[in-house]
Design an enzyme around this catalytic site. Structure first.
Site, short mmCIF file in Angstrom:
data_model
loop_
_atom_site.label_atom_id
_atom_site.label_comp_id
_atom_site.label_asym_id
_atom_site.label_seq_id
_atom_site.Cartn_x
_atom_site.Cartn_y
_atom_site.Cartn_z
N ASP A 48 0.83 -1.20 0.00
CA ASP A 48 0.00 0.00 0.00
C ASP A 48 0.87 1.25 0.00
O ASP A 48 1.59 1.52 0.96
CB ASP A 48 -0.89 -0.01 1.25
CG ASP A 48 -1.77 1.24 1.35
OD1 ASP A 48 -2.95 1.16 0.96
OD2 ASP A 48 -1.27 2.29 1.80
N TYR A 53 3.33 9.84 -0.70
CA TYR A 53 4.44 9.20 0.02
C TYR A 53 5.77 9.39 -0.70
O TYR A 53 6.82 9.23 -0.10
CB TYR A 53 4.20 7.69 0.20
CG TYR A 53 2.99 7.29 1.00
CD1 TYR A 53 2.24 8.23 1.71
CD2 TYR A 53 2.59 5.96 1.07
CE1 TYR A 53 1.12 7.86 2.43
CE2 TYR A 53 1.48 5.58 1.79
CZ TYR A 53 0.74 6.52 2.47
OH TYR A 53 -0.37 6.13 3.18
N LYS A 78 -2.89 5.99 -4.02
CA LYS A 78 -3.96 6.94 -3.69
C LYS A 78 -3.73 8.27 -4.39
O LYS A 78 -2.59 8.68 -4.58
CB LYS A 78 -4.01 7.19 -2.16
CG LYS A 78 -4.01 5.91 -1.35
CD LYS A 78 -3.90 6.18 0.15
CE LYS A 78 -3.58 4.91 0.92
NZ LYS A 78 -2.16 4.57 0.93
N HIS A 111 -7.47 9.79 -1.22
CA HIS A 111 -6.70 9.77 0.03
C HIS A 111 -7.44 10.41 1.22
O HIS A 111 -7.41 9.88 2.33
CB HIS A 111 -5.35 10.46 -0.18
CG HIS A 111 -4.27 9.97 0.72
ND1 HIS A 111 -2.96 9.88 0.34
CD2 HIS A 111 -4.32 9.51 2.00
CE1 HIS A 111 -2.23 9.40 1.35
NE2 HIS A 111 -3.04 9.17 2.36
#
Length: 278
Positions: A48, A53, A78, A111
C-alpha cells in the site's frame, strides 16, 4: 484467515489480502525497493503506497524485481488532495502508473475527503471511469466518515469497495465499521499500532504473554478477527516477519471484548472533517 496470503472478497468479486505492507514514510530509492522486496520474500502479497508518500518509483522497482509474478500481488495507491477533481485525478493516476511502472492497478483510493474543497464526487467519477475502462480492479476511499460515504453513495454508480481509515484499539470507529459492513465496503486499518503508542498497554501485554506474542501481534490479530484489513509499516525484515506471524493463534471472545473496550475515540492522525491540506 489461515495465512499471509488469505484474502477477503470485495463486493465486485476481487480478492484482497487481509494483511499487507504499508510504506508511509518509507524513503524513496533503496529503502523502499529493499523493504518491499523483503516483504514479498516473507510472503506479503499486498503493498500500500500513495502519491504523497513519494516512493511509488521504489515500490514499482521492487515489484519488477520481485520473486513472484505481478498478478500475484495486490498494489494500492492513492490520489492526493491537490489533484482532486475529474481531469486532475485522471492525470494523477497516469503519473502514478508511470512511476509504478504498472499497466493496471489493484486498488485506487481517494486519500482524504477534503470536505472544504468539495471535489470528492468529481474525483470519484474519475475513479469510476478508470474502473470501467479496466485500468483498476477495485476503487475505494480513505479517511471517509459515514457522512462523506452517505453523500458519495447517493450519487455514485459504483459503491466504494474499500474505506481505509485510522483504526486501532484506541479508535475502533464502531459506527463507521457497521455502516461499511451494511454497504459491503471493506474496512482497512492504517496506523493499526497507533504509531507505537499502544505497545506498552498492560491489557494487551497480558494477552500477549498468554500466547507468547508481542503487543503488536495481538493488535494485528484483533484487526483480522474484527474483519478489518491491516497494513502495518516496517522497514526491518525481522519486524515484518514478526508482524505477519499472527496466523497460529486466536483471541477468545472475552479477549476481543477487552481490546474493544480500550477505545477512547482518540486519533493519532487528523480528523477527516478538519483536514484540508493540499
Amino acid at each position: 484467515m489461515k495465512n499471509l496470503q488469505s484474502t477477503t472478497t470485495l463486493h465486485n468479486g476481487v480478492k484482497m489480502p487481509w494483511f499487507g505492507l504499508g510504506v508511509f514514510k518509507m524513503k524513496e530509492g533503496e529503502e523502499a525497493v529493499s523493504s518491499v522486496k523483503e516483504a514479498i520474500d516473507a510472503g506479503y502479497r499486498s503493498i500500500d503506497t500513495a502519491a504523497i508518500y513519494g516512493n511509488e518509483e521504489g515500490v514499482g522497482r521492487a515489484i519488477k524485481e520481485a520473486s513472484v509474478p505481478r498478478e500475484e500481488l495486490f498494489i494500492t495507491t492513492k490520489v492526493w488532495n491537490s489533484n482532486q477533481g475529474y481531469e486532475t485525478t485522471l492525470a494523477a493516476f497516469e503519473e502514478s502508473m508511470t512511476k509504478l511502472g504498472l499497466d493496471y492497478l489493484d486498488l485506487y483510493l481517494i486519500h482524504w475527503p477534503m470536505p472544504a474543497k468539495g471535489k470528492y464526487k468529481e474525483t470519484w467519477k474519475a475513479l469510476e471511469k478508470l474502473y470501467k475502462d479496466g485500468r483498476i480492479r477495485a476503487i475505494g476511499v480513505s479517511n471517509f466518515h459515514v457522512t462523506h460515504l452517505e453523500d458519495l453513495i447517493a450519487d455514485c454508480e459504483v459503491v466504494p469497495m474499500v474505506n481505509q481509515v485510522e483504526y486501532h484499539p484506541r479508535l475502533t470507529q464502531v459506527e463507521l465499521h457497521e455502516f461499511c459492513k451494511q454497504n459491503k465496503i471493506q474496512l482497512e486499518a492504517w496506523s493499526p499500532l497507533a504509531q507505537g503508542k499502544l505497545l506498552d498497554e498492560p491489557t494487551l501485554a497480558k494477552i500477549g504473554e498468554k500466547y507468547g506474542k508481542s503487543v503488536a501481534q495481538v493488535i494485528l490479530r484483533w484487526d483480522l478477527q474484527n474483519e478489518v484489513v491491516t497494513i502495518p509499516k516496517s522497514v526491518k525484515p525481522e519486524r515484518m516477519k514478526e508482524n505477519a506471524d499472527i496466523f497460529d493463534f486466536e483471541l477468545t471472545t472475552e479477549e476481543m471484548t477487552l481490546i474493544n473496550g480500550l477505545n477512547e475515540d482518540r486519533r493519532v492522525g487528523p480528523n477527516p472533517d478538519e483536514f484540508n491540506v493540499e
